[in-house]
Design an enzyme around this catalytic site. Sequence first.
Site, PDB file in Angstrom:
ATOM      1  CE  LYS A 186      -3.313   2.898   0.074  1.00 18.01           C
ATOM      2  NZ  LYS A 186      -3.453   3.834   1.112  1.00 18.01           N
ATOM      3  CG  ASN A 190      -0.553   5.742  -0.486  1.00 21.45           C
ATOM      4  OD1 ASN A 190      -1.346   5.028  -1.103  1.00 21.45           O
ATOM      5  ND2 ASN A 190      -0.865   6.304   0.658  1.00 21.45           N
ATOM      6  CD  GLU A 193      -2.588   8.345  -4.094  1.00 20.27           C
ATOM      7  OE1 GLU A 193      -2.973   7.181  -3.878  1.00 20.27           O
ATOM      8  OE2 GLU A 193      -2.839   9.286  -3.323  1.00 20.27           O
TER       9      GLU A 193
HETATM   10  C1  3PG Z   1      -4.120   8.390   1.311  1.00 18.53           C
HETATM   11  O1  3PG Z   1      -3.696   7.223   1.376  1.00 18.53           O
HETATM   12  O2  3PG Z   1      -4.807   8.914   2.192  1.00 18.53           O
HETATM   13  C2  3PG Z   1      -3.830   9.197   0.097  1.00 18.53           C
HETATM   14  O3  3PG Z   1      -4.007   8.406  -1.029  1.00 18.53           O
HETATM   15  C3  3PG Z   1      -2.439   9.806   0.115  1.00 18.53           C
HETATM   16  O4  3PG Z   1      -2.466  10.763   1.046  1.00 18.53           O
HETATM   17  P1  3PG Z   1      -1.545  12.100   1.037  1.00 18.53           P
HETATM   18  O5  3PG Z   1      -1.495  12.653  -0.357  1.00 18.53           O
HETATM   19  O6  3PG Z   1      -2.279  13.014   1.976  1.00 18.53           O
HETATM   20  O7  3PG Z   1      -0.198  11.702   1.566  1.00 18.53           O
END
Ligand code: 3PG
Length: 472
Positions: A186, A190, A193
């Site tokens: 996970k 991120n 992401e």
């Molecule tokens: C999460 O897992 O909450 C978001 O996908 C990533 O969070 P962040 O951009 O606040 O670090």
Amino acid sequence: MEHASDVGLYGLAVMGRNLALNILDRGFRLCVYNRSPERAEEFLAEHGAAYPGLCRAASAEELVAALARPRRLILMVKAGEAVDEALLQLLPLLAPGDVVLDGGNSHHRDTERRAALAAPRGVHFVGLGVSGGEEGARNGPSLMPGGDPAAWPLVRPLLESIAAKTASGEPCVAWMGPGGAGHFVKMVHNAIEYADMELIAEAYQLLRSYVRASHDEMRTVFAEWNKTELASYLVGITADVFGVMDEDGEPLVEKVLDSAAQKGTGAWAAEAALELGSPAGLLAEAVFARDLSALKDERMGASAVLGGPKAAPTGERQAMIEDLRRALLAAKIIAYAQGFQLLRRASAEWRWGLDLASVALVWREGCIIRSAFLERIAEAYRREPGLPNLLVDAYFKALLDQCMPALRRVAARAIESGAPAPAFSAAVAFYDGYRSTWLPANLLQALRDRFGAHGYERVDRPRGESFHSEWK
Ligand code: 3PG
């Protein structure tokens, strides 16, 4: 209410509430608990009539007593101390064979520590990566469970039922591996992401200041890109964002302060990459880019002191836009290559046996990085499970051949015109480093041997032999 519920859910903030509704929609009987009781009372008042299988516990004891055995209990509390507090409260109440799943963004080492705490009581602890935000939790998230493998058969039907489904009906959940594997996967999700978003933001910056595209045009550009290999949730919502106007009719995105926040998972991934010696410059730059953006006041001061070129459009607009599309695709491939390389290194180091094809499959739907592209990644690892890096897979190599010249042009233009594009630049540097038969690391080794007698290997002798020279 004794032993009436199939599942317990601890923590009713937004993600917890939405996951609870998802679980109820799948026909499970659910008992919810929240530390401040008002939230659970409100939840029951709001949804009790629609879901006869819903009950509320007034205490952790009541929650545990309400569950059929072996108990399945999902923690949806803020990562950090709150998870420890909940676990310490629950453990004495649980019995051997019960399963506790932590659905927060916990650090993988914390997950391993908690599993070790639960194990002597025979309680299976699962680090459950959940992605998809509020919508995902409600309608079907991508799920990445890992931990005590004995837990998988006990939670599999529940998780498969609540997970996102692909068009062909496959659930976006798979057992990731032992220990902290689920939360590690996970975390890498991120980090990817962050990289996807930073690359999109850099493309926007160049469209805005270099191509001088209007917001309407940018909306169209992203909507068109969303019909190509770039098709993804994030590219789709970027197009949507450009279409939203503020009350005064101006694009709302331009009213948003350019100072990015973060909750830490991207930085954890960069730390893990450093720890494991897994080159992930693009992933790290995506975190640093947020850090740099957050230095808003310092940047304002520096802008009055430091000079540089001003972005000026040159060349044909359509060609520049197509260059940006290709640059985004090439850099995206490189970001995913770094993410999967990090997973591979972690799996080897901690003997997790991660199946990288199944990681890609789990991310196809439900999560924030969902895209058609992930199916291609899964195919690459199915073709060759031991693939050293995605860049050398035939499908991605062919795309890179088409797109790298554009990525080079875009990164070079950004540098020449004074537009910061750290992720695009880091992508080029990684690509060129990874394809090099020779890197100037021989000089690094010579210098290390010169000042610290650290020794070096020779090109004309077998690997592993160490030499030292007098360099003076
Ligand atoms: C999460 O897992 O909450 C978001 O996908 C990533 O969070 P962040 O951009 O606040 O670090």
